[in-house]
Write an enzyme that holds these catalytic residues in place. Structure first.
Site, PDB file in Angstrom:
ATOM      1  CB  SER B 125       1.123  -8.097 -16.496  1.00 13.50           C
ATOM      2  OG  SER B 125       0.623  -8.476 -15.257  1.00 13.50           O
ATOM      3  NE  ARG B 195     -10.215  -4.197 -12.932  1.00 10.02           N
ATOM      4  CZ  ARG B 195      -9.247  -4.362 -13.819  1.00 10.02           C
ATOM      5  NH1 ARG B 195      -8.495  -5.457 -13.775  1.00 10.02           N
ATOM      6  NH2 ARG B 195      -9.020  -3.464 -14.740  1.00 10.02           N
ATOM      7  CG  ASP B 291       5.429  -3.871 -11.190  1.00 12.94           C
ATOM      8  OD1 ASP B 291       4.698  -4.332 -10.295  1.00 12.94           O
ATOM      9  OD2 ASP B 291       5.456  -4.319 -12.347  1.00 12.94           O
ATOM     10  CG  HIS B 324       1.814  -4.436 -12.664  1.00 11.66           C
ATOM     11  ND1 HIS B 324       2.924  -5.083 -13.148  1.00 11.66           N
ATOM     12  CD2 HIS B 324       0.738  -5.064 -13.212  1.00 11.66           C
ATOM     13  CE1 HIS B 324       2.538  -6.075 -13.946  1.00 11.66           C
ATOM     14  NE2 HIS B 324       1.221  -6.086 -14.005  1.00 11.66           N
ATOM     15  CG  ASP B 325      -2.246  -0.336 -14.270  1.00 10.16           C
ATOM     16  OD1 ASP B 325      -2.154  -1.488 -14.720  1.00 10.16           O
ATOM     17  OD2 ASP B 325      -3.310   0.172 -13.879  1.00 10.16           O
TER      18      ASP B 325
END
Lengths: 207, 361
Positions: B125, B195, B291, B324-325
């Protein structure tokens, strides 16, 4: 079935023997990188690969090879001219969308190209269509018409005509049987077109 | 800025010829605690399971470095630290920073540690942006590079998401034009909302569905028809938001997201291929199929640029539905790829093979 010698398929071994020691090689459709690994180990080749499947790429990268996930149709255009001594396309030409563009790119980025493909002019293929009236399914062409990835079949003579049209020099032509063994006649003659299961060609372009 | 403080962690030992260093670059809200419990939350480090003797990042063989980025809030100079000129926290007086500035600070740290060339620079990232920046600005200092789930420029969509987060912070009255620390307060609600929105972009629909579906909160079996947390996914996001506020500084969030927005290697170098011209670094580019924050097409752009300069590059898109994680999660195929690439690079670099405890063969 295709035989293997020293863990390398017979037809791949033939290709490997044509590669010069210490040269730069791009293997397009390299699978799990068997040929590249062999070339790195035995011929000190600086090898790169392109492969479509994630399983193939991760197996290749996991054994330390430089392989990118991609395909011949989309990824050859980025490489600079003359980046490689030899560009290999083994049993993949018939699965590309634009075989002409692929061949042109191969001979732009490589000094020479080694190409192998299944010969659709083989007598069994002809007989199957002529007598049964069905699309041929053989030991080396195992797909049904509806699930085959092979969208651009050609005969050896078709291929030679295309090379002629594109101004490509055929340096060597080898006729192979279904096991990858060399047949004892000219790789670009009428016997090859009728009796070779696969054709293997070394190509270059003058100038 | 006259001087910068850098907070960093190391794991393993630097070898005699200083050739076994790996720089790990953390993501937007990560920090230097790669494999240590977080000092505030107590949670395991973000790549805890990958670091240790015999593991992917083998501390018997490699010297791992991870530093908190410039503008961060875990010890490195950032908006929450004291500005020597005023004796008060920097707040909004902190200068705008770029990914290039972050890398410059990392380079000074690596100088300080006496390392000329790192064996590898690795990050996902925003960490991947730093990897690419290293390779473009200081190619001779990077033997091998692994940019993961990243891009050579921040996309319009990602800038848009960042802007939503920043505006949520700025709209919170407790932000107080960035001087909240002077008032002994925090824009808790704004940062939590930022967040929550960002967290959605780190996941994928299949991952959210598998974890929560439309399940209701607690032991409810019917809607309450209100705006409390009806669904499990809502209470999960609220929890993510509120715990984040405890460990992260709101101004840091503004500055670091801004640094990502400015990142565009192609614009800086004329073209992306130009950024890597003449590179001798060995690259392993990795993306994940689900992602949508840093989609595979962004990694392919990097790979195409590297091919154009005949760089040594491997690239794989890992099939995963975790979004993405995924780069922080247990993905065996991903770890096998990294391991194979690192082993081959180690051989090329003349580092001892696995299982040799760092002794020269």
């Amino acid at each position: 079935m295709i035989m293997s010698i020293g863990s390398l398929r017979v037809d791949l071994r033939l290709i490997a023997d044509m590669v010069e020691t210490g040269s730069r090689v791009l293997d397009v459709g390299c699978g799990d990188g068997t040929l590249l690994a062999w070339l790195g180990r035995h011929k000190d080749v600086d090898g790169r690969g392109i492969e479509l499947s994630m399983a193939g790429v991760s197996a290749a990268v996991a054994q330390g090879l430089s392989v990118i996930q991609g395909d011949a149709d989309t990824d050859l255009k980025d490489y600079p001219s003359g980046a490689f001594d030899t560009v290999i396309l083994s049993q993949t030409l018939q699965a590309t969308y634009e075989p002409k563009t692929v061949l042109n790119h191969m001979l732009r980025i490589g000094r020479r190209a080694i190409v192998s493909f299944p010969n659709f002019g083989h007598w069994r293929v002809r007989l199957s269509l002529a007598l049964n009236g069905r699309m041929p399914v053989t030991d080396t062409l195992t797909y049904q018409w509806y699930d085959t990835p092979n969208i651009h079949f050609c005969t050896i003579h078709d291929f030679l005509a295309l090379c002629d049209e594109l101004g490509i020099t055929v340096e060597r032509a080898i006729a192979l049987d279904g096991k990858g063994g060399v047949l004892p006649f000219d790789g670009d003659g009428p016997l090859a077109n009728l009796f070779a299961t696969q054709g293997l060609f070394v190509l270059s372009r003058a100038g | 800025m006259d001087s910068v403080t850098v907070a960093y962690q190391t794991y393993g030992t630097l070898n005699a010829d200083r050739s076994n260093a790996i720089l790990l670059c953390h993501a937007l809200t990560g920090d230097q605690y790669v494999a240590d419990p977080h000092p505030i939350t107590g949670k395991p480090g973000w790549w805890n399971d990958l670091v240790g003797p015999g593991r992917l990042f083998d501390t018997d063989r490699y010297f791992l470095i991870c530093s908190n980025v410039l503008g961060g809030c875990m010890g490195t100079t950032g908006p929450k630290e004291v500005n020597p000129a005023t004796g008060k926290p920097w707040g909004q007086d902190f200068p705008i920073i770029t990914i290039g500035d972050m890398v410059q600070v990392q380079a000074r740290l690596v100088d300080h540690l006496g390392i000329d060339q790192m064996f590898a620079v690795i990050g996902g990232s925003m960490g991947g942006m730093q990897v690419l920046e290293w390779c473009a600005s200081r190619p001779e200092r990077v033997f091998a590079a692994i940019p993961i789930a990243t891009a050579a420029r921040h996309s319009a969509q990602n800038i848009a998401f960042n802007e939503v987060g920043r505006q949520a912070v700025i709209a919170d009255p407790e932000w107080r034009e960035g001087r909240y620390m002077d008032h002994g307060t925090k824009p808790r609600r704004g940062l939590a909302v930022a967040r929550m929105a960002a967290h959605i972009t780190y996941l994928s629909e299949p991952a959210l569905h598998r974890k929560f579906g439309r399940n209701l909160q607690g032991d409810r079996d019917a809607f309450e028809y209100g705006f409390g947390a009806e669904f499990q996914v809502e209470s999960y996001l609220r929890h993510q938001g509120s715990t984040f506020v405890d460990r992260f500084d709101a101004n840091s969030y503004l500055y670091i997201t801004r640094a990502m927005d400015y990142f565009d290697l192609a614009a800086e170098h004329g073209s992306l291929a130009n950024a890597f011209k003449g590179t001798k670094t060995r690259f392993c580019v990795v993306s994940f199929s689900s992602d949508w924050l840093f989609p595979t097409v962004e990694s392919r752009a990097v790979v195409h640029a590297l091919n154009a300069v005949a760089a040594n590059v491997s690239f794989v898109e890992i099939q995963s539905d975790k979004g993405h994680d995924a780069f922080l999660l247990d993905e065996p195929e991903f770890h096998a790829t990294l391991s194979g690439f690192l082993e081959a690079a180690a051989v090329r670099r003349g580092l001892p093979p696995a299982g040799s405890k760092g002794e020269t063969p």
